[in-house]
Design a protein around this motif. Structure first.
Motif, PDB file in Angstrom:
ATOM      1  N   THR A  72      -0.778  19.807 -18.182  1.00  0.00           N
ATOM      2  CA  THR A  72      -0.461  20.501 -19.537  1.00  0.00           C
ATOM      3  C   THR A  72       0.756  20.626 -20.004  1.00  0.00           C
ATOM      4  OG1 THR A  72      -2.441  21.917 -18.744  1.00  0.00           O
ATOM      5  CG2 THR A  72      -1.321  22.538 -20.857  1.00  0.00           C
ATOM      6  N   ILE A  73       1.292  20.184 -21.005  1.00  0.00           N
ATOM      7  CA  ILE A  73       2.611  20.598 -21.631  1.00  0.00           C
ATOM      8  C   ILE A  73       2.895  21.994 -21.670  1.00  0.00           C
ATOM      9  CG2 ILE A  73       4.080  20.323 -23.635  1.00  0.00           C
ATOM     10  CD1 ILE A  73       2.470  17.811 -24.622  1.00  0.00           C
ATOM     11  N   CYS A  74       4.221  22.305 -21.330  1.00  0.00           N
ATOM     12  CA  CYS A  74       4.277  23.829 -21.299  1.00  0.00           C
ATOM     13  C   CYS A  74       5.553  24.283 -21.990  1.00  0.00           C
ATOM     14  CB  CYS A  74       4.358  24.220 -19.925  1.00  0.00           C
ATOM     15  SG  CYS A  74       5.495  23.708 -18.750  1.00  0.00           S
ATOM     16  N   ASN A  75       5.830  23.203 -22.862  1.00  0.00           N
ATOM     17  CA  ASN A  75       7.328  23.713 -23.416  1.00  0.00           C
ATOM     18  C   ASN A  75       7.540  24.903 -24.290  1.00  0.00           C
ATOM     19  OD1 ASN A  75       7.974  20.857 -22.651  1.00  0.00           O
ATOM     20  ND2 ASN A  75       9.311  20.667 -24.656  1.00  0.00           N
ATOM     21  N   GLU A  76       6.340  25.359 -24.809  1.00  0.00           N
ATOM     22  CA  GLU A  76       6.192  26.573 -25.570  1.00  0.00           C
ATOM     23  C   GLU A  76       6.696  27.910 -24.498  1.00  0.00           C
ATOM     24  OE1 GLU A  76       2.341  26.420 -23.614  1.00  0.00           O
ATOM     25  OE2 GLU A  76       3.548  24.864 -24.784  1.00  0.00           O
ATOM     26  N   LYS A  77       6.583  27.550 -23.064  1.00  0.00           N
ATOM     27  CA  LYS A  77       6.594  28.668 -22.140  1.00  0.00           C
ATOM     28  C   LYS A  77       8.078  28.474 -21.575  1.00  0.00           C
ATOM     29  CE  LYS A  77       1.928  29.253 -20.834  1.00  0.00           C
ATOM     30  NZ  LYS A  77       1.139  29.746 -19.778  1.00  0.00           N
ATOM     31  N   ILE A  78       9.057  27.583 -22.240  1.00  0.00           N
ATOM     32  CA  ILE A  78      10.340  27.427 -21.603  1.00  0.00           C
ATOM     33  C   ILE A  78      11.188  27.905 -22.573  1.00  0.00           C
ATOM     34  CG2 ILE A  78      12.268  25.664 -20.603  1.00  0.00           C
ATOM     35  CD1 ILE A  78       9.493  25.793 -18.986  1.00  0.00           C
ATOM     36  N   THR A  90      -0.471  29.513  -6.199  1.00  0.00           N
ATOM     37  CA  THR A  90      -1.484  29.827  -7.443  1.00  0.00           C
ATOM     38  C   THR A  90      -0.730  29.276  -8.786  1.00  0.00           C
ATOM     39  OG1 THR A  90      -0.794  31.962  -7.632  1.00  0.00           O
ATOM     40  CG2 THR A  90      -2.444  31.714  -6.162  1.00  0.00           C
ATOM     41  N   PHE A  91       0.398  28.742  -8.773  1.00  0.00           N
ATOM     42  CA  PHE A  91       0.939  28.306  -9.999  1.00  0.00           C
ATOM     43  C   PHE A  91       0.147  27.581 -10.875  1.00  0.00           C
ATOM     44  CE2 PHE A  91       3.993  25.798 -12.190  1.00  0.00           C
ATOM     45  CZ  PHE A  91       4.682  26.628 -13.077  1.00  0.00           C
ATOM     46  N   SER A  92      -0.258  27.882 -11.870  1.00  0.00           N
ATOM     47  CA  SER A  92      -0.790  27.087 -12.939  1.00  0.00           C
ATOM     48  C   SER A  92      -0.382  27.298 -14.372  1.00  0.00           C
ATOM     49  CB  SER A  92      -2.531  27.415 -12.948  1.00  0.00           C
ATOM     50  OG  SER A  92      -2.499  28.751 -13.533  1.00  0.00           O
ATOM     51  N   TYR A  93      -0.696  26.298 -15.314  1.00  0.00           N
ATOM     52  CA  TYR A  93      -0.406  26.722 -16.701  1.00  0.00           C
ATOM     53  C   TYR A  93      -0.755  28.121 -17.237  1.00  0.00           C
ATOM     54  CZ  TYR A  93      -0.164  26.404 -21.785  1.00  0.00           C
ATOM     55  OH  TYR A  93       0.171  26.636 -22.905  1.00  0.00           O
ATOM     56  N   ASP A  94      -1.973  28.200 -17.043  1.00  0.00           N
ATOM     57  CA  ASP A  94      -2.673  29.696 -17.241  1.00  0.00           C
ATOM     58  C   ASP A  94      -1.681  30.905 -16.807  1.00  0.00           C
ATOM     59  OD1 ASP A  94      -4.535  28.372 -19.115  1.00  0.00           O
ATOM     60  OD2 ASP A  94      -5.940  28.512 -17.602  1.00  0.00           O
ATOM     61  N   SER A  95      -1.228  30.832 -15.531  1.00  0.00           N
ATOM     62  CA  SER A  95      -0.480  31.770 -14.978  1.00  0.00           C
ATOM     63  C   SER A  95       0.901  31.834 -15.166  1.00  0.00           C
ATOM     64  CB  SER A  95      -0.830  31.984 -13.228  1.00  0.00           C
ATOM     65  OG  SER A  95       0.104  30.901 -12.609  1.00  0.00           O
ATOM     66  N   MET A  96       1.355  30.781 -15.723  1.00  0.00           N
ATOM     67  CA  MET A  96       3.089  30.658 -15.883  1.00  0.00           C
ATOM     68  C   MET A  96       3.393  31.607 -16.910  1.00  0.00           C
ATOM     69  SD  MET A  96       4.827  27.219 -17.126  1.00  0.00           S
ATOM     70  CE  MET A  96       6.733  27.213 -17.033  1.00  0.00           C
ATOM     71  N   LYS A  97       4.462  32.407 -16.427  1.00  0.00           N
ATOM     72  CA  LYS A  97       5.128  33.134 -17.143  1.00  0.00           C
ATOM     73  C   LYS A  97       6.402  32.557 -18.184  1.00  0.00           C
ATOM     74  CE  LYS A  97       4.619  36.879 -13.562  1.00  0.00           C
ATOM     75  NZ  LYS A  97       4.475  35.734 -12.539  1.00  0.00           N
ATOM     76  N   ASN A  98       6.901  33.008 -19.002  1.00  0.00           N
ATOM     77  CA  ASN A  98       7.919  32.239 -19.591  1.00  0.00           C
ATOM     78  C   ASN A  98       8.905  32.092 -18.562  1.00  0.00           C
ATOM     79  OD1 ASN A  98       6.543  31.959 -21.897  1.00  0.00           O
ATOM     80  ND2 ASN A  98       7.514  33.986 -23.219  1.00  0.00           N
ATOM     81  N   ALA A  99       9.650  31.024 -18.650  1.00  0.00           N
ATOM     82  CA  ALA A  99      10.905  30.606 -17.898  1.00  0.00           C
ATOM     83  C   ALA A  99      12.028  30.297 -18.743  1.00  0.00           C
ATOM     84  CB  ALA A  99      10.499  29.582 -16.988  1.00  0.00           C
ATOM     85  N   ASP A 100      13.165  30.611 -18.140  1.00  0.00           N
ATOM     86  CA  ASP A 100      14.633  30.225 -18.909  1.00  0.00           C
ATOM     87  C   ASP A 100      14.816  29.002 -18.421  1.00  0.00           C
ATOM     88  OD1 ASP A 100      17.353  30.048 -19.625  1.00  0.00           O
ATOM     89  OD2 ASP A 100      17.099  32.156 -20.514  1.00  0.00           O
ATOM     90  N   TYR A 101      15.066  28.057 -19.568  1.00  0.00           N
ATOM     91  CA  TYR A 101      15.715  26.663 -19.382  1.00  0.00           C
ATOM     92  C   TYR A 101      16.851  26.718 -18.344  1.00  0.00           C
ATOM     93  CZ  TYR A 101      17.513  21.967 -19.974  1.00  0.00           C
ATOM     94  OH  TYR A 101      17.960  20.674 -20.091  1.00  0.00           O
ATOM     95  N   THR A 102      17.559  27.464 -18.582  1.00  0.00           N
ATOM     96  CA  THR A 102      19.020  27.356 -17.869  1.00  0.00           C
ATOM     97  C   THR A 102      18.832  27.873 -16.653  1.00  0.00           C
ATOM     98  OG1 THR A 102      19.517  29.596 -18.549  1.00  0.00           O
ATOM     99  CG2 THR A 102      20.358  28.041 -20.128  1.00  0.00           C
ATOM    100  N   GLU A 103      17.744  28.201 -16.055  1.00  0.00           N
ATOM    101  CA  GLU A 103      17.520  28.964 -14.661  1.00  0.00           C
ATOM    102  C   GLU A 103      16.323  27.837 -14.065  1.00  0.00           C
ATOM    103  OE1 GLU A 103      16.166  32.940 -14.755  1.00  0.00           O
ATOM    104  OE2 GLU A 103      17.998  33.714 -15.931  1.00  0.00           O
ATOM    105  N   LEU A 104      16.173  27.027 -14.718  1.00  0.00           N
ATOM    106  CA  LEU A 104      14.934  26.050 -13.893  1.00  0.00           C
ATOM    107  C   LEU A 104      15.978  24.856 -13.122  1.00  0.00           C
ATOM    108  CD1 LEU A 104      12.623  24.807 -16.788  1.00  0.00           C
ATOM    109  CD2 LEU A 104      12.200  26.540 -14.885  1.00  0.00           C
ATOM    110  N   LYS A 105      15.185  24.703 -12.077  1.00  0.00           N
ATOM    111  CA  LYS A 105      16.231  23.594 -10.971  1.00  0.00           C
ATOM    112  C   LYS A 105      15.419  22.397 -10.891  1.00  0.00           C
ATOM    113  CE  LYS A 105      17.845  27.856  -8.649  1.00  0.00           C
ATOM    114  NZ  LYS A 105      17.198  28.890  -8.279  1.00  0.00           N
TER     115      LYS A 105
END
Length: 182
Positions: free
Chosen positions: A39-45, A100-115
């Motif tokens: 699932t595309i998740c750009n809207e959560k980044i 348990t990570f999934s698209y449905d459970s994913m919280k918003n994440a900050d792009y600058t903090e992704l590794k």
């Protein structure tokens, strides 16, 4: 971006290998029942750069063998380069539960903090006659090698993954898992 959109359209959605699994069962072979949900998740980044041309995808993989089911989630960034499509693996965002990570459970994440995953060698894919094919070999440690090879078409995803420790296969199957779109 047309190639990126074509690639993304082929690899996103819900897939399983029920047909292959049933055939393997009939032949008496041990093989996992597997599901893939991409699932595309750009809207959560949050805070993506204005000129950002990639697509983040949550991959939820579920494998069942001998009645035991386990999840293997991933976060990927897919971009288009002159020589093809590149898939980068990212660490599961801080604060998320890896089991348990999934698209449905994913919280918003900050792009600058992704590794980006430092262990995973980005996979490169090329298109030929409407089929995307590619992969990579990653050296997870001095003795552990992970190999990924995939083929995407309108009808299915073929995924070959293997892990070797000191040259001996510790994970993987001789035949690729063939996921059909459901």
């Amino acid at each position: 971006m047309m190639k990126l959109d074509n690639f993304i359209n082929m690899m996103t959605g819900y897939f399983n290998n029920k047909e292959q699994f049933d055939n393997m069962q009939k032949e008496g072979k041990t093989y996992p029942y597997a599901e893939h949900i991409n699932t595309i998740c750009n809207e959560k980044i949050l805070n993506l750069p204005k000129d950002f041309n990639g697509k983040f995808v949550v991959e939820e993989s579920y494998y069942e063998t001998n009645g035991k089911r386990h999840a293997s989630p991933h976060l990927f960034l897919i971009t288009e380069k002159e020589d093809g499509i590149v898939l980068y693996s990212y660490e599961i965002p801080e604060g998320e539960d890896k089991s348990t990570f999934s698209y449905d459970s994913m919280k918003n994440a900050d792009y600058t903090e992704l590794k980006k995953s430092e262990k995973f060698t980005p996979a490169l894919y090329h298109e030929k006659d409407g089929i995307w094919e590619g992969g990579s070999t990653s050296q997870f440690s001095p003795v552990m090698t992970f190999k990924l090879w995939e083929k995407f078409s309108d009808s299915c995803l073929e995924v070959s993954e293997s892990m070797e420790v000191n040259g001996k296969k510790t994970f993987g199957y001789d035949e690729p898992i063939i996921y059909k779109r459901v």
